[in-house]
Design an enzyme around this catalytic site. Structure first.
Site, mmCIF file in Angstrom:
data_model
loop_
_atom_site.group_PDB
_atom_site.id
_atom_site.type_symbol
_atom_site.label_atom_id
_atom_site.label_comp_id
_atom_site.label_asym_id
_atom_site.label_seq_id
_atom_site.Cartn_x
_atom_site.Cartn_y
_atom_site.Cartn_z
ATOM 1 N N LYS A 15 0.827 -1.221 0.000
ATOM 2 C CA LYS A 15 0.000 0.000 0.000
ATOM 3 C C LYS A 15 0.851 1.257 0.000
ATOM 4 O O LYS A 15 0.632 2.167 -0.777
ATOM 5 C CB LYS A 15 -0.890 0.087 1.251
ATOM 6 C CG LYS A 15 -1.955 -0.938 1.384
ATOM 7 C CD LYS A 15 -2.866 -0.632 2.569
ATOM 8 C CE LYS A 15 -2.180 -0.588 3.920
ATOM 9 N NZ LYS A 15 -1.688 -1.863 4.419
ATOM 10 N N ARG A 90 -8.824 1.874 9.214
ATOM 11 C CA ARG A 90 -8.380 0.517 9.561
ATOM 12 C C ARG A 90 -9.434 -0.213 10.382
ATOM 13 O O ARG A 90 -9.227 -1.381 10.725
ATOM 14 C CB ARG A 90 -7.104 0.631 10.384
ATOM 15 C CG ARG A 90 -5.876 0.036 9.703
ATOM 16 C CD ARG A 90 -4.740 0.181 10.671
ATOM 17 N NE ARG A 90 -3.562 -0.543 10.329
ATOM 18 C CZ ARG A 90 -2.516 -0.023 9.700
ATOM 19 N NH1 ARG A 90 -2.554 1.214 9.262
ATOM 20 N NH2 ARG A 90 -1.425 -0.745 9.516
ATOM 21 N N ARG A 127 11.463 -6.585 5.081
ATOM 22 C CA ARG A 127 11.254 -5.166 4.760
ATOM 23 C C ARG A 127 12.186 -4.267 5.584
ATOM 24 O O ARG A 127 12.364 -4.464 6.771
ATOM 25 C CB ARG A 127 9.787 -4.816 5.049
ATOM 26 C CG ARG A 127 9.483 -3.351 5.004
ATOM 27 C CD ARG A 127 8.022 -3.129 4.830
ATOM 28 N NE ARG A 127 7.256 -3.201 6.059
ATOM 29 C CZ ARG A 127 5.949 -2.948 6.103
ATOM 30 N NH1 ARG A 127 5.278 -2.636 5.009
ATOM 31 N NH2 ARG A 127 5.306 -3.020 7.248
ATOM 32 N N ARG A 154 11.767 -2.292 10.665
ATOM 33 C CA ARG A 154 10.774 -1.618 11.503
ATOM 34 C C ARG A 154 10.613 -2.399 12.794
ATOM 35 O O ARG A 154 10.616 -3.627 12.771
ATOM 36 C CB ARG A 154 9.427 -1.567 10.766
ATOM 37 C CG ARG A 154 9.251 -0.307 9.971
ATOM 38 C CD ARG A 154 8.020 -0.339 9.108
ATOM 39 N NE ARG A 154 6.785 -0.640 9.829
ATOM 40 C CZ ARG A 154 5.565 -0.423 9.332
ATOM 41 N NH1 ARG A 154 5.437 0.095 8.120
ATOM 42 N NH2 ARG A 154 4.495 -0.727 10.004
ATOM 43 N N ARG A 165 0.039 -8.418 13.916
ATOM 44 C CA ARG A 165 -0.523 -7.420 12.994
ATOM 45 C C ARG A 165 -1.424 -8.074 11.957
ATOM 46 O O ARG A 165 -2.465 -7.535 11.598
ATOM 47 C CB ARG A 165 0.603 -6.627 12.318
ATOM 48 C CG ARG A 165 1.259 -5.669 13.310
ATOM 49 C CD ARG A 165 2.548 -5.098 12.786
ATOM 50 N NE ARG A 165 2.342 -4.295 11.614
ATOM 51 C CZ ARG A 165 3.237 -4.171 10.626
ATOM 52 N NH1 ARG A 165 4.369 -4.827 10.681
ATOM 53 N NH2 ARG A 165 2.980 -3.404 9.622
HETATM 54 P P1 AMP Z 1 1.429 1.109 8.973
HETATM 55 O O1 AMP Z 1 2.673 1.845 8.650
HETATM 56 O O2 AMP Z 1 0.243 1.586 8.176
HETATM 57 O O3 AMP Z 1 1.592 -0.393 8.913
HETATM 58 O O4 AMP Z 1 1.086 1.453 10.499
HETATM 59 C C1 AMP Z 1 1.968 1.110 11.553
HETATM 60 C C2 AMP Z 1 1.207 1.055 12.881
HETATM 61 O O5 AMP Z 1 0.641 2.353 13.159
HETATM 62 C C3 AMP Z 1 0.024 0.099 12.907
HETATM 63 O O6 AMP Z 1 0.410 -1.237 13.166
HETATM 64 C C4 AMP Z 1 -0.809 0.701 14.020
HETATM 65 O O7 AMP Z 1 -0.246 0.407 15.295
HETATM 66 C C5 AMP Z 1 -0.623 2.201 13.794
HETATM 67 N N1 AMP Z 1 -1.666 2.735 12.877
HETATM 68 C C6 AMP Z 1 -1.480 3.263 11.631
HETATM 69 N N2 AMP Z 1 -2.637 3.664 11.085
HETATM 70 C C7 AMP Z 1 -3.595 3.374 12.005
HETATM 71 C C8 AMP Z 1 -5.015 3.521 12.026
HETATM 72 N N3 AMP Z 1 -5.683 4.050 10.994
HETATM 73 N N4 AMP Z 1 -5.664 3.116 13.143
HETATM 74 C C9 AMP Z 1 -5.012 2.589 14.192
HETATM 75 N N5 AMP Z 1 -3.684 2.414 14.233
HETATM 76 C C10 AMP Z 1 -2.969 2.791 13.155
#
Ligand code: AMP
Length: 221
Positions: A15, A90, A127, A154, A165
């Site tokens: 994404k 999400r 990654r 990460r 996750r």
């Molecule tokens: P991502 O980079 O999109 O994988 O986001 C990393 C982490 O940020 C996720 O595993 C969540 O802990 C938090 N996070 C990001 N976007 C959201 C969202 N819309 N709602 C809740 N937590 C989020």
């Protein structure tokens, strides 16, 4: 008309990479909630302090906080011509809140990037991102192409957190596919292909979704 796009899909579906690429080509902002949170952690702001432990466990930051962040972000002038949302919504409550924020705007185009779970686990384990600017690194690289910073894993990409996750994605985020599926602007694409092919499929899906909704993207290509 504005091109208001959201990208759905599990962690590791690509994404972020695709959102970034598409936003750059169309000259609209990419809004990644994960990036916003990681920046806050990096800077040690109160938001970052609250979010860090939650993110490191692979859990979700609360809907109230996330809806507040996006509400503020979508009020800025730079989203008038459209935006690409990556990582939001999400949960179903976040999607309901987003519909509220979109009330007086052009419709959302929703693209779901589909990738089998085994492939996701493999991708997440390898990654790398830049410790300084957060950009994604490519396989085998050690230095960030954008800023020269060091590429690191990460903290939420280690094996047990990845499994958590994916579990949380299946429980809280996957239901969004059914939430949006009935809309004329919903499309899904195969994310288990080379990035260039996914990018081409994404552009066609967006075109088709726009046409299905009365030429949303007409004249932009
Ligand atoms: P991502 O980079 O999109 O994988 O986001 C990393 C982490 O940020 C996720 O595993 C969540 O802990 C938090 N996070 C990001 N976007 C959201 C969202 N819309 N709602 C809740 N937590 C989020």
């Amino acid at each position: 008309m504005a091109l208001n796009l959201i990208m759905l899909g599990p962690p590791g579906a690509g994404k972020g990479t695709q959102a970034e690429r598409f936003a750059r080509t169309r000259g609209i902002p990419k809004i990644s909630t994960g990036d916003i949170l990681r920046d806050a952690v990096h800077e040690g702001t109160p938001l970052g302090q609250r979010a860090m432990a939650v993110m490191d466990r692979g859990e979700l930051v609360s809907d109230d906080i996330m809806i507040g962040i996006i509400g503020e972000r979508l009020n800025r002038d730079d989203v008038r011509g459209g935006f690409v949302l990556d990582g939001f919504p999400r949960t179903v409550p976040q999607a309901v809140a987003l519909d509220g924020l979109m009330a007086a705007r052009d419709p959302l185009i929703v693209v779901d990037i589909v990738v089998p779970e085994l492939e996701l686990a493999r991708r997440l384990a390898s990654r790398m991102i830049c410790a300084d600017c957060g950009a994604n690194g490519a396989a085998g690289e050690i230095v960030c192409r954008r800023c020269g910073g060091k590429l690191v894993q990460r903290t939420d990409d280690n094996h047990s957190v990845v499994l958590e996750r994916l579990r949380i994605y299946n429980m809280s985020t996957k239901p969004l596919v059914d939430f949006y599926r009935g809309r004329p602007t919903f499309r899904s694409i195969n994310g288990a292909q080379a990035p260039d092919i996914v990018a081409a499929d994404l552009a066609s899906a967006i075109e088709a979704a726009g046409n299905g909704n009365g030429s949303l993207t007409g004249g932009r290509r």
